[in-house]
Write a protein that holds these residues in place. Structure first.
Motif, PDB file in Angstrom:
ATOM      1  N   THR A  46      11.141  23.179  26.843  1.00  0.00           N
ATOM      2  CA  THR A  46      11.693  21.824  26.811  1.00  0.00           C
ATOM      3  C   THR A  46      10.940  20.903  27.769  1.00  0.00           C
ATOM      4  O   THR A  46      10.596  19.769  27.419  1.00  0.00           O
ATOM      5  CB  THR A  46      13.189  21.840  27.175  1.00  0.00           C
ATOM      6  OG1 THR A  46      13.879  22.653  26.217  1.00  0.00           O
ATOM      7  CG2 THR A  46      13.780  20.448  27.181  1.00  0.00           C
ATOM      8  N   LEU A  47      10.679  21.375  28.970  1.00  0.00           N
ATOM      9  CA  LEU A  47       9.960  20.567  29.948  1.00  0.00           C
ATOM     10  C   LEU A  47       8.541  20.238  29.488  1.00  0.00           C
ATOM     11  O   LEU A  47       8.044  19.138  29.716  1.00  0.00           O
ATOM     12  CB  LEU A  47       9.935  21.270  31.308  1.00  0.00           C
ATOM     13  CG  LEU A  47      11.285  21.348  32.024  1.00  0.00           C
ATOM     14  CD1 LEU A  47      11.202  22.331  33.195  1.00  0.00           C
ATOM     15  CD2 LEU A  47      11.734  19.978  32.486  1.00  0.00           C
ATOM     16  N   HIS A  48       7.891  21.194  28.815  1.00  0.00           N
ATOM     17  CA  HIS A  48       6.563  20.935  28.262  1.00  0.00           C
ATOM     18  C   HIS A  48       6.623  19.804  27.237  1.00  0.00           C
ATOM     19  O   HIS A  48       5.743  18.932  27.211  1.00  0.00           O
ATOM     20  CB  HIS A  48       5.991  22.193  27.600  1.00  0.00           C
ATOM     21  CG  HIS A  48       5.279  23.104  28.534  1.00  0.00           C
ATOM     22  ND1 HIS A  48       4.034  22.814  29.036  1.00  0.00           N
ATOM     23  CD2 HIS A  48       5.629  24.297  29.052  1.00  0.00           C
ATOM     24  CE1 HIS A  48       3.647  23.792  29.826  1.00  0.00           C
ATOM     25  NE2 HIS A  48       4.598  24.701  29.861  1.00  0.00           N
ATOM     26  N   LYS A  49       7.647  19.823  26.404  1.00  0.00           N
ATOM     27  CA  LYS A  49       7.783  18.771  25.391  1.00  0.00           C
ATOM     28  C   LYS A  49       7.994  17.410  26.041  1.00  0.00           C
ATOM     29  O   LYS A  49       7.379  16.417  25.639  1.00  0.00           O
ATOM     30  CB  LYS A  49       8.933  19.105  24.442  1.00  0.00           C
ATOM     31  CG  LYS A  49       8.616  20.233  23.502  1.00  0.00           C
ATOM     32  CD  LYS A  49       9.802  20.590  22.635  1.00  0.00           C
ATOM     33  CE  LYS A  49       9.486  21.834  21.818  1.00  0.00           C
ATOM     34  NZ  LYS A  49      10.661  22.390  21.168  1.00  0.00           N
ATOM     35  N   VAL A  50       8.861  17.357  27.048  1.00  0.00           N
ATOM     36  CA  VAL A  50       9.123  16.088  27.742  1.00  0.00           C
ATOM     37  C   VAL A  50       7.843  15.574  28.387  1.00  0.00           C
ATOM     38  O   VAL A  50       7.477  14.401  28.235  1.00  0.00           O
ATOM     39  CB  VAL A  50      10.239  16.244  28.797  1.00  0.00           C
ATOM     40  CG1 VAL A  50      10.333  15.026  29.690  1.00  0.00           C
ATOM     41  CG2 VAL A  50      11.572  16.527  28.122  1.00  0.00           C
ATOM     42  N   ALA A  51       7.137  16.427  29.107  1.00  0.00           N
ATOM     43  CA  ALA A  51       5.903  16.017  29.778  1.00  0.00           C
ATOM     44  C   ALA A  51       4.846  15.605  28.760  1.00  0.00           C
ATOM     45  O   ALA A  51       4.092  14.653  28.985  1.00  0.00           O
ATOM     46  CB  ALA A  51       5.386  17.143  30.665  1.00  0.00           C
ATOM     47  N   GLY A  52       4.807  16.294  27.628  1.00  0.00           N
ATOM     48  CA  GLY A  52       3.846  15.942  26.585  1.00  0.00           C
ATOM     49  C   GLY A  52       4.132  14.593  25.954  1.00  0.00           C
ATOM     50  O   GLY A  52       3.217  13.822  25.655  1.00  0.00           O
ATOM     51  N   GLU A  53       5.414  14.285  25.769  1.00  0.00           N
ATOM     52  CA  GLU A  53       5.804  13.016  25.165  1.00  0.00           C
ATOM     53  C   GLU A  53       5.679  11.842  26.129  1.00  0.00           C
ATOM     54  O   GLU A  53       5.278  10.750  25.749  1.00  0.00           O
ATOM     55  CB  GLU A  53       7.242  13.099  24.652  1.00  0.00           C
ATOM     56  CG  GLU A  53       7.417  14.016  23.459  1.00  0.00           C
ATOM     57  CD  GLU A  53       8.878  14.289  23.136  1.00  0.00           C
ATOM     58  OE1 GLU A  53       9.775  13.744  23.811  1.00  0.00           O
ATOM     59  OE2 GLU A  53       9.117  15.067  22.192  1.00  0.00           O
ATOM     60  N   GLU A  54       6.029  12.063  27.392  1.00  0.00           N
ATOM     61  CA  GLU A  54       6.082  10.972  28.361  1.00  0.00           C
ATOM     62  C   GLU A  54       4.852  10.888  29.262  1.00  0.00           C
ATOM     63  O   GLU A  54       4.687   9.903  29.980  1.00  0.00           O
ATOM     64  CB  GLU A  54       7.351  11.093  29.200  1.00  0.00           C
ATOM     65  CG  GLU A  54       8.616  10.976  28.358  1.00  0.00           C
ATOM     66  CD  GLU A  54       9.887  11.097  29.160  1.00  0.00           C
ATOM     67  OE1 GLU A  54       9.822  11.022  30.407  1.00  0.00           O
ATOM     68  OE2 GLU A  54      10.949  11.279  28.537  1.00  0.00           O
ATOM     69  N   GLY A  55       4.018  11.904  29.245  1.00  0.00           N
ATOM     70  CA  GLY A  55       2.813  11.900  30.065  1.00  0.00           C
ATOM     71  C   GLY A  55       3.054  12.504  31.438  1.00  0.00           C
ATOM     72  O   GLY A  55       4.192  12.684  31.867  1.00  0.00           O
ATOM     73  N   PRO A  56       1.977  12.814  32.150  1.00  0.00           N
ATOM     74  CA  PRO A  56       2.094  13.496  33.435  1.00  0.00           C
ATOM     75  C   PRO A  56       2.501  12.594  34.596  1.00  0.00           C
ATOM     76  O   PRO A  56       2.860  13.087  35.659  1.00  0.00           O
ATOM     77  CB  PRO A  56       0.699  14.066  33.670  1.00  0.00           C
ATOM     78  CG  PRO A  56      -0.198  13.136  32.918  1.00  0.00           C
ATOM     79  CD  PRO A  56       0.591  12.675  31.720  1.00  0.00           C
ATOM     80  N   LEU A  57       2.453  11.274  34.397  1.00  0.00           N
ATOM     81  CA  LEU A  57       2.797  10.345  35.472  1.00  0.00           C
ATOM     82  C   LEU A  57       3.995   9.494  35.069  1.00  0.00           C
ATOM     83  O   LEU A  57       4.215   9.243  33.888  1.00  0.00           O
ATOM     84  CB  LEU A  57       1.604   9.445  35.798  1.00  0.00           C
ATOM     85  CG  LEU A  57       0.327  10.168  36.224  1.00  0.00           C
ATOM     86  CD1 LEU A  57      -0.805   9.175  36.403  1.00  0.00           C
ATOM     87  CD2 LEU A  57       0.551  10.972  37.494  1.00  0.00           C
TER      88      LEU A  57
END
Length: 109
Positions: A46-57
């Protein structure tokens, strides 16, 4: 009888669960550790998906910072590594050993 994964387990967690319970008979305390590892794997997904959608910053009141999902990914990876180490699943591959030149800490006083 093969134990069932925890309720709500998603794809990544089911893969981990099956990989372990299909090969090993676990005691109840080991099953509890595996349940937590499965939950952690699903959370990482889930966290990978969130970071992928919203970006690393991410914007914050202090300016641009590392996205909180990235920070939590790091923490959950550490948790997963500790949970899997606690399971102490043996490896059949005898070539998996400490790298050459890596030794325990020895000190002289």
């Amino acid at each position: 009888m093969t134990p069932k994964p925890p309720p709500g387990t998603r794809t990544a967690g089911r893969r981990l669960w099956s990989a372990i319970v299909d090969e090993y008979e676990l005691t109840e305390h080991e099953l509890q550790i595996l349940r937590e590892a499965v939950r952690t794997v699903d959370l990482l997904d889930t966290l990978h998906k969130v970071a992928g959608e919203e970006g690393p910053l991410a914007d914050s009141s202090q300016g641009i910072r590392v996205h909180p999902a990235i920070v939590e990914l790091r923490q959950q990876r550490i948790t997963l590594a500790r949970l899997l180490a606690a399971l102490n699943i043996p490896t059949e591959d005898i070539s998996v050993r400490a790298p050459r030149g890596v030794y325990g800490i020895r000190g002289t006083v």
